[in-house]
Enzyme design. Structure first.
Site, PDB file in Angstrom:
ATOM      1  N   ASP A  46       0.887  -1.184  -0.108  1.00 15.96           N
ATOM      2  CA  ASP A  46      -0.064  -0.045   0.029  1.00 15.96           C
ATOM      3  C   ASP A  46       0.901   1.366   0.052  1.00 15.96           C
ATOM      4  O   ASP A  46       1.552   1.399   1.024  1.00 15.96           O
ATOM      5  CB  ASP A  46      -0.993   0.114   1.251  1.00 15.96           C
ATOM      6  CG  ASP A  46      -1.807   1.196   1.095  1.00 15.96           C
ATOM      7  OD1 ASP A  46      -2.691   1.129   0.662  1.00 15.96           O
ATOM      8  OD2 ASP A  46      -1.521   2.177   1.768  1.00 15.96           O
ATOM      9  N   HIS A 106      -7.591   9.757  -2.101  1.00 12.12           N
ATOM     10  CA  HIS A 106      -7.026   9.446  -0.581  1.00 12.12           C
ATOM     11  C   HIS A 106      -7.907  10.111   0.272  1.00 12.12           C
ATOM     12  O   HIS A 106      -8.302   9.457   1.452  1.00 12.12           O
ATOM     13  CB  HIS A 106      -5.506  10.075  -0.626  1.00 12.12           C
ATOM     14  CG  HIS A 106      -4.661   9.530   0.475  1.00 12.12           C
ATOM     15  ND1 HIS A 106      -3.306   9.612   0.120  1.00 12.12           N
ATOM     16  CD2 HIS A 106      -5.005   9.172   1.650  1.00 12.12           C
ATOM     17  CE1 HIS A 106      -2.953   9.041   1.197  1.00 12.12           C
ATOM     18  NE2 HIS A 106      -3.572   8.792   2.063  1.00 12.12           N
ATOM     19  N   ARG A 236       9.805  -7.154  13.242  1.00 11.84           N
ATOM     20  CA  ARG A 236       8.294  -6.651  13.405  1.00 11.84           C
ATOM     21  C   ARG A 236       7.639  -7.018  12.242  1.00 11.84           C
ATOM     22  O   ARG A 236       6.339  -7.345  12.255  1.00 11.84           O
ATOM     23  CB  ARG A 236       8.131  -5.455  13.792  1.00 11.84           C
ATOM     24  CG  ARG A 236       8.608  -5.041  15.165  1.00 11.84           C
ATOM     25  CD  ARG A 236       8.600  -3.391  15.334  1.00 11.84           C
ATOM     26  NE  ARG A 236       8.752  -2.786  16.696  1.00 11.84           N
ATOM     27  CZ  ARG A 236       8.857  -1.572  17.104  1.00 11.84           C
ATOM     28  NH1 ARG A 236       8.777  -0.724  16.051  1.00 11.84           N
ATOM     29  NH2 ARG A 236       9.095  -1.534  18.288  1.00 11.84           N
ATOM     30  N   ASN A 240       4.472  -9.113  12.235  1.00 13.90           N
ATOM     31  CA  ASN A 240       3.186  -8.971  11.694  1.00 13.90           C
ATOM     32  C   ASN A 240       2.504  -9.716  10.495  1.00 13.90           C
ATOM     33  O   ASN A 240       1.272  -9.696  10.452  1.00 13.90           O
ATOM     34  CB  ASN A 240       3.193  -7.297  11.299  1.00 13.90           C
ATOM     35  CG  ASN A 240       3.471  -6.449  12.279  1.00 13.90           C
ATOM     36  OD1 ASN A 240       3.540  -6.839  13.608  1.00 13.90           O
ATOM     37  ND2 ASN A 240       4.026  -5.281  12.146  1.00 13.90           N
TER      38      ASN A 240
HETATM   39  P1  NDP Z   1       0.585   1.290  11.956  1.00 16.58           P
HETATM   40  O1  NDP Z   1      -0.639   1.317  12.922  1.00 16.58           O
HETATM   41  O2  NDP Z   1       0.957   0.221  11.030  1.00 16.58           O
HETATM   42  O3  NDP Z   1       1.836   1.521  12.859  1.00 16.58           O
HETATM   43  C1  NDP Z   1       3.142   1.653  12.563  1.00 16.58           C
HETATM   44  C2  NDP Z   1       4.105   1.915  13.906  1.00 16.58           C
HETATM   45  O4  NDP Z   1       4.067   0.829  14.625  1.00 16.58           O
HETATM   46  C3  NDP Z   1       5.377   2.336  13.379  1.00 16.58           C
HETATM   47  O5  NDP Z   1       5.910   3.045  14.305  1.00 16.58           O
HETATM   48  C4  NDP Z   1       6.261   0.740  13.644  1.00 16.58           C
HETATM   49  O6  NDP Z   1       7.353   1.015  14.090  1.00 16.58           O
HETATM   50  C5  NDP Z   1       5.277   0.157  14.832  1.00 16.58           C
HETATM   51  N1  NDP Z   1       5.091  -1.190  14.832  1.00 16.58           N
HETATM   52  C6  NDP Z   1       4.977  -1.973  13.722  1.00 16.58           C
HETATM   53  N2  NDP Z   1       4.715  -3.160  13.978  1.00 16.58           N
HETATM   54  C7  NDP Z   1       5.043  -3.446  15.320  1.00 16.58           C
HETATM   55  C8  NDP Z   1       5.199  -4.420  16.133  1.00 16.58           C
HETATM   56  N3  NDP Z   1       4.990  -5.657  15.819  1.00 16.58           N
HETATM   57  N4  NDP Z   1       5.484  -4.169  17.648  1.00 16.58           N
HETATM   58  C9  NDP Z   1       5.776  -2.792  17.823  1.00 16.58           C
HETATM   59  N5  NDP Z   1       5.460  -1.932  17.137  1.00 16.58           N
HETATM   60  C10 NDP Z   1       5.301  -1.893  15.797  1.00 16.58           C
HETATM   61  O7  NDP Z   1       0.593   2.779  11.557  1.00 16.58           O
HETATM   62  P2  NDP Z   1       0.513   3.326   9.903  1.00 16.58           P
HETATM   63  O8  NDP Z   1      -0.154   4.757  10.373  1.00 16.58           O
HETATM   64  O9  NDP Z   1       1.620   3.299   9.368  1.00 16.58           O
HETATM   65  O10 NDP Z   1      -0.648   2.550   8.985  1.00 16.58           O
HETATM   66  C11 NDP Z   1      -0.421   1.390   8.428  1.00 16.58           C
HETATM   67  C12 NDP Z   1      -0.574   1.798   6.777  1.00 16.58           C
HETATM   68  O11 NDP Z   1      -2.032   2.327   6.661  1.00 16.58           O
HETATM   69  C13 NDP Z   1       0.500   2.862   6.703  1.00 16.58           C
HETATM   70  O12 NDP Z   1       1.719   2.553   6.237  1.00 16.58           O
HETATM   71  C14 NDP Z   1      -0.611   3.388   5.188  1.00 16.58           C
HETATM   72  O13 NDP Z   1       0.075   2.587   4.092  1.00 16.58           O
HETATM   73  C15 NDP Z   1      -1.860   3.411   5.666  1.00 16.58           C
HETATM   74  N6  NDP Z   1      -2.486   4.637   6.046  1.00 16.58           N
HETATM   75  C16 NDP Z   1      -3.174   5.228   5.282  1.00 16.58           C
HETATM   76  C17 NDP Z   1      -3.816   6.326   5.602  1.00 16.58           C
HETATM   77  C18 NDP Z   1      -4.989   6.839   4.873  1.00 16.58           C
HETATM   78  O14 NDP Z   1      -5.344   8.158   5.017  1.00 16.58           O
HETATM   79  N7  NDP Z   1      -5.657   6.307   3.749  1.00 16.58           N
HETATM   80  C19 NDP Z   1      -3.583   7.063   6.924  1.00 16.58           C
HETATM   81  C20 NDP Z   1      -2.624   6.268   7.607  1.00 16.58           C
HETATM   82  C21 NDP Z   1      -1.851   5.026   7.193  1.00 16.58           C
HETATM   83  P3  NDP Z   1       8.879   0.621  13.264  1.00 16.58           P
HETATM   84  O15 NDP Z   1       8.529   0.961  11.787  1.00 16.58           O
HETATM   85  O16 NDP Z   1       9.946   1.397  14.137  1.00 16.58           O
HETATM   86  O17 NDP Z   1       8.977  -0.660  13.386  1.00 16.58           O
END
Ligand code: NDP
Length: 279
Positions: A46, A106, A236, A240
């Site tokens: 995505d 979006h 992670r 996941n």
């Molecule tokens: P997430 O809920 O996926 O969380 C991501 C955060 O959690 C990062 O800081 C990551 O840290 C941490 N993390 C991930 N896996 C773990 C784990 N197993 N244990 C502990 N911490 C973890 O947030 P996102 O906002 O990134 O949402 C996911 C996706 O959704 C986005 O990447 C995007 O593709 C989409 N999105 C779409 C939006 C829209 O408006 N359409 C808005 C927001 C997101 P680290 O990377 O340091 O491991």
């Protein structure tokens, strides 16, 4: 390798229920991070014009393009039909492909463009008609926005990508999707980490001998939503991905659903008022 189920979208194509999110992955890191995700087994990526990493995603995915479900999204500055057409051309060029599996508006931006997201939606329909998008959908659309698309175009989105996690269940929008064949994609599925130290999540994680993130992601999967957690940490990313050999029971599912805080549980903007358009 864990087996990821497919869901069927209106129109007949299928989407892997678990993918990999790329928001906030810097362009300089994106080729390596997406390559690692593909090595782990993710086959659904995505991205979005707004994330400014489409070119790097395209580079990482190119050699596996036929195996990967690729989504991108129209940026907020490009809602006018001619801008949307140009921006979509650019997305295909950057992603090194002649077709995306899914292309989304979006944000609805109901207070911008004289409230017209309908002509934008019709324009996305052109990309399906000419074969350059297998499916189209929206993101952050509220029930009223979806109803308006249905009334004015008769064409419903295949998916609605919205904020959903245990602190913000977004149930009204999910229910509309269920009733109208629109698949819900849950963004920020672990609330960017904010739900992972909740006592209820920790208790269930201990009971099923899984990590808090796995428990929350499994809750989404059992509710039937699509998820694409983001991580830049390989361990992670692997964690996941491993969600399909554990099952939460009804009481565990309900305990997570009960964490819903309503609108105050949002971590992102309210789509009814969000008006960010890049200058
Ligand atoms: P997430 O809920 O996926 O969380 C991501 C955060 O959690 C990062 O800081 C990551 O840290 C941490 N993390 C991930 N896996 C773990 C784990 N197993 N244990 C502990 N911490 C973890 O947030 P996102 O906002 O990134 O949402 C996911 C996706 O959704 C986005 O990447 C995007 O593709 C989409 N999105 C779409 C939006 C829209 O408006 N359409 C808005 C927001 C997101 P680290 O990377 O340091 O491991």
């Amino acid at each position: 390798m864990s087996h990821v189920p497919d869901l069927t979208l209106a129109g007949g194509s299928t989407i892997p229920q678990l993918g990999f999110g790329t928001y906030q992955i810097e362009p300089a890191d994106a080729v390596q991070t997406v390559t690692t995700a593909l090595e782990i087994g993710y086959r659904h990526i995505d991205t979005a014009q707004m994330y400014e990493n489409e070119a790097e995603v395209g580079e990482a995915v190119e050699h596996l393009r036929s195996e990967v479900f690729l989504t991108s999204k129209l940026n907020n500055g490009f809602h006018r039909p001619d801008d949307a057409r140009r921006a979509f051309d650019e997305t295909l060029r950057k992603l090194r492909t002649d077709r995306v599996d899914l292309f989304l508006i979006h944000w609805p931006l109901p207070t911008e463009y004289d409230g017209d997201y309908v002509s934008t939606w019709r324009t996305l329909g052109e990309f399906v008609a000419d074969g350059r998008a297998t499916a189209i959908g929206v993101s952050n659309f509220q029930v009223a926005h979806l109803q308006r698309l249905a009334e004015e175009t008769g064409l419903l989105p295949a998916v609605n990508q919205i904020e959903v996690h245990p602190y913000f269940g977004n149930e009204e929008v999910r229910a509309y999707g269920r009733e109208h064949g629109i698949v819900t994609e849950a963004w920020s599925p672990i609330a960017q980490g904010a739900v992972l130290d909740d006592p209820a999540v920790l208790q269930i994680a201990s009971d099923v001998e899984r990590t808090p993130a796995q428990v929350v992601l499994r809750w989404h999967v059992q509710r039937g939503d699509v998820v694409f957690p983001k991580s830049s940490t390989p361990s992670r990313m692997q964690e996941n991905f491993d969600l399909f050999d554990v099952e939460l029971d009804d009481a565990q599912m309900q305990a997570l659903t009960a964490l819903d805080r309503g609108p105050s549980g949002r971590i992102g903007p309210d789509p009814d008022t969000f008006d960010y358009v890049p200058g």
